[in-house]
Motif scaffolding. Structure first.
Motif, PDB file in Angstrom:
ATOM      1  N   VAL A 190       0.869  -1.190   0.000  1.00 17.88           N
ATOM      2  CA  VAL A 190       0.000   0.000   0.000  1.00 17.88           C
ATOM      3  C   VAL A 190       0.900   1.234   0.000  1.00 17.88           C
ATOM      4  O   VAL A 190       1.503   1.582   1.010  1.00 17.88           O
ATOM      5  N   LYS A 191       0.988   1.875  -1.144  1.00 17.88           N
ATOM      6  CA  LYS A 191       1.905   3.000  -1.316  1.00 17.88           C
ATOM      7  C   LYS A 191       1.300   4.316  -0.848  1.00 17.88           C
ATOM      8  O   LYS A 191       1.987   5.156  -0.260  1.00 17.88           O
ATOM      9  N   ASP A 192       0.009   4.499  -1.108  1.00 16.85           N
ATOM     10  CA  ASP A 192      -0.624   5.780  -0.753  1.00 16.85           C
ATOM     11  C   ASP A 192      -2.132   5.597  -0.676  1.00 16.85           C
ATOM     12  O   ASP A 192      -2.703   4.784  -1.404  1.00 16.85           O
ATOM     13  N   VAL A 193      -2.767   6.345   0.219  1.00 19.12           N
ATOM     14  CA  VAL A 193      -4.226   6.369   0.326  1.00 19.12           C
ATOM     15  C   VAL A 193      -4.649   7.838   0.373  1.00 19.12           C
ATOM     16  O   VAL A 193      -4.192   8.593   1.221  1.00 19.12           O
ATOM     17  N   ARG A 194      -5.507   8.224  -0.564  1.00 18.56           N
ATOM     18  CA  ARG A 194      -5.925   9.621  -0.660  1.00 18.56           C
ATOM     19  C   ARG A 194      -7.442   9.724  -0.548  1.00 18.56           C
ATOM     20  O   ARG A 194      -8.176   8.888  -1.063  1.00 18.56           O
ATOM     21  N   ARG A 195      -7.882  10.779   0.104  1.00 23.10           N
ATOM     22  CA  ARG A 195      -9.321  11.064   0.202  1.00 23.10           C
ATOM     23  C   ARG A 195      -9.695  11.993  -0.949  1.00 23.10           C
ATOM     24  O   ARG A 195      -9.218  13.129  -1.021  1.00 23.10           O
ATOM     25  N   GLU A 196     -10.533  11.500  -1.868  1.00 21.40           N
ATOM     26  CA  GLU A 196     -10.951  12.289  -3.023  1.00 21.40           C
ATOM     27  C   GLU A 196     -12.472  12.332  -3.100  1.00 21.40           C
ATOM     28  O   GLU A 196     -13.160  11.589  -2.398  1.00 21.40           O
ATOM     29  N   ASN A 197     -12.980  13.220  -3.973  1.00 21.00           N
ATOM     30  CA  ASN A 197     -14.430  13.419  -4.061  1.00 21.00           C
ATOM     31  C   ASN A 197     -15.169  12.139  -4.441  1.00 21.00           C
ATOM     32  O   ASN A 197     -16.270  11.871  -3.958  1.00 21.00           O
ATOM     33  N   ARG A 198     -14.566  11.340  -5.297  1.00 21.29           N
ATOM     34  CA  ARG A 198     -15.241  10.119  -5.727  1.00 21.29           C
ATOM     35  C   ARG A 198     -15.003   8.963  -4.762  1.00 21.29           C
ATOM     36  O   ARG A 198     -15.370   7.821  -5.049  1.00 21.29           O
ATOM     37  N   GLY A 199     -14.383   9.265  -3.642  1.00 19.47           N
ATOM     38  CA  GLY A 199     -14.125   8.240  -2.643  1.00 19.47           C
ATOM     39  C   GLY A 199     -12.638   8.057  -2.422  1.00 19.47           C
ATOM     40  O   GLY A 199     -11.813   8.602  -3.162  1.00 19.47           O
TER      41      GLY A 199
END
Length: 546
Positions: A190-199
């Motif tokens: 798991v390199k990165d987890v981002r919170r974006e508008n589409r989830g």
């Protein structure tokens, strides 16, 4: 049908069922229902009203209330949700600005018109809760290995079902030419987890160096428990990798522990990485020893270290050259990544030719400038003298240690070297003045005539212009361009001026110009003194250990 006419417990049962299905808190579903009822109530009674709905968590009863807030006379903007103090006197005892008058209103009729928007509100809230849950769960998984099932492949990017959501394994994060197929189970980092508008977007990798490090952590208990430490990793994904390991327990061999009995531990990692060859290297505090190990299996004859430029030249025999460089430069490239050094590989013949050429240049320099015979020039070069400055300012004992040189000869050599240097300095000052250099820069302490001439050739003619320079402009440095390190040549880099020395010169010039407080210069002097004391202490400790 009114809310009150329905089975009120059914609301709680529905909330619990949805929460269980979506794996979120029932409270979030109930809050979504309350908001949906508010939306329905407003559509019936008026959108400008302040309506609030609460669902009893035990009985499921929904209570609808209208709230009106007391405001100053003349400041009322919404008479549906506000009251003046005078109006509030009809409902409240001694009302004050900010008080609220709350009255219960009839529950709404949840017909088809009201039910559909309410359903949309609930679904939206549930989706948001799912996204928040997924983000919070996988945010904590960053830097770890997870397992998932290949769901689909789109333009080389792999969508992986990781249980409670989908993650993406981009084309450049895949080990090539390994192919993945639908429904295949795959392990990723798991390199990165981002919170974006589409989830939440979960980005995976199988090419990151950390992926291999985590795989070793899973296979080698000593790494998991911290007895063995992974110092650095370098990879050419799918082809070859190098990993440097260090044992905090002298009784444990870090390389043997990582290899395992009959190679079972490292083989498990190799299998996961699709046959990627792995060199396991013992990390050492001794930089030369570590560099030599990093270039395995090639054998190194000689090392030339440039600490200032973080660069090292490695001399190898002719038959070891291709082995040291590796196919398409792979071996030396991985060794460079592993050690963090810029590594140049030089064949022994070229190194010998260069050393011979340098030897001849230094010998000729001393013969031409000191007016000495070839034998004496060779003596000076053989003991390490390479410049006139070294001859002019060396300790007399350094000359006396050379067989055949007495005190008078040593003094004569130094006098001749000083005369040559003084004449050269006068010539360079004259050339600098001819280029327009002002006396303020010529007389500035810390710059010799050669440096001043180099500055003049870059149109730096005054002390003011010199004071505007950055330290890296003088000493050189590195910048990143399109992901690659690019060398910036410094004006005074050829004079071995370090960044610290360049910073000190620039600050001195700014103090002299009156731009900075002298205290800033004193801070640099204290830092330099502390660094010197620290280095001296380290040397003393090394001598004691030896």
């Amino acid at each position: 049908m009114a809310i009150t006419s329905a089975n009120q417990l059914e609301l709680l049962q529905t909330a619990r069922a949805v929460a269980q299905e979506k794996m979120i808190e029932p409270e979030l579903v109930i809050e979504a229902m309350e908001e949906a009822f508010v939306r329905a109530a407003k559509s019936q009674f008026g959108m400008e009203m302040d309506i609030r709905v609460t669902i009893d968590r035990d009985t499921g009863k929904a209570t609808f209330k209208r709230v009106r807030t007391v405001v100053e006379d003349g400041e009322m903007e919404n008479y549906h949700a506000e009251l003046t103090v005078e109006q509030a006197m009809q409902y409240l005892d001694d009302p004050k600005v900010g008080d609220a008058f709350v009255e219960e209103i009839p529950p709404v009729e949840m017909g088809r018109i009201n039910a559909q928007p309410a359903k949309q509100v609930i679904l939206q809230k549930v989706r948001e809760a799912e996204r928040d849950r997924t983000y919070e769960e996988f945010k904590d998984q960053t830097g770890k290995i997870i397992s998932g099932v290949v769901k689909s492949i789109e333009y080389g990017n792999v969508i992986v079902d990781v249980g409670r959501g989908d993650a993406i394994l981009r084309r450049n994060e895949r080990i090539q030419p390994c192919s993945l197929s639908r429904n295949e189970r795959v392990r990723c980092y798991v390199k990165d987890v981002r919170r974006e508008n589409r989830g939440p977007q979960i980005f995976l990798s199988r090419t990151a160096p950390e992926f291999m490090a985590e795989l070793f952590k899973m296979q080698v208990p000593e790494i998991y428990h911290g007895t063995i430490e992974i110092k650095s990793v370098a990879r050419d994904p799918g082809s070859r990798a190098k990993i440097a390991v260090f044992s905090h327990d002298n009784s444990i061999d870090p390389v043997g522990a990582c290899v395992g009995m009959r190679g079972n531990r490292v083989q498990a990692v190799v299998s996961e990485l699709q046959g990627e060859k792995i060199d396991i290297i013992p990390w050492s505090e001794e930089d030369p020893a570590f560099v030599m190990s990093a270039l395995q299996p090639a054998e190194i004859i000689h090392i030339v270290w440039d600490e200032e430029r973080n660069r090292v030249e490695l001399v190898v025999a002719e038959d070891q050259l291709s082995l040291a460089i590796g196919r398409r430069g792979q071996n030396v490239r991985l060794a460079s990544q592993l050690t963090g050094l810029e590594i140049d590989i030089i064949p022994e013949s070229h190194f010998s030719e260069r050393r011979q050429k340098e030897y001849e240049e230094h010998r000729k320099l001393f013969m031409d400038n000191l007016d000495i015979d070839e034998f004496l020039a060779q003596l000076l070069v053989s003991v390490g003298f390479t410049t006139l400055d070294e001859v002019a300012f060396a300790e007399i004992d350094e000359f006396l240690s050379i067989e055949g040189i007495d005190n008078d000869t040593a003094n004569e050599l130094q006098a001749r070297a000083l005369d040559v240097l003084d004449a050269r300095a006068d010539e360079m000052r004259a050339r600098a003045r001819a280029l327009g250099v002002e006396e303020s820069l010529i007389d500035f302490e810390g710059l010799d005539p050669e440096m001043i001439l180099a500055l003049a050739q870059e149109d730096i003619l005054t002390l003011e212009q010199f004071a505007t320079c950055a330290d890296w402009e003088l000493a050189g440095g590195w910048t990143s361009s399109d992901g690659e390190r690019v060398k910036d040549e410094g004006i005074l880099e050829s004079f071995d001026v370090s960044l610290k020395e360049a910073r000190y010169l620039v600050v001195s010039a700014r103090v002299k110009m009156g731009w900075m407080d002298p205290g800033e210069l004193e801070k640099l002097e204290v830092e330099e003194l502390e660094d010197h004391e620290e280095n001296t202490a380290d040397l003393q400790l090394e001598e004691q250990e030896a």
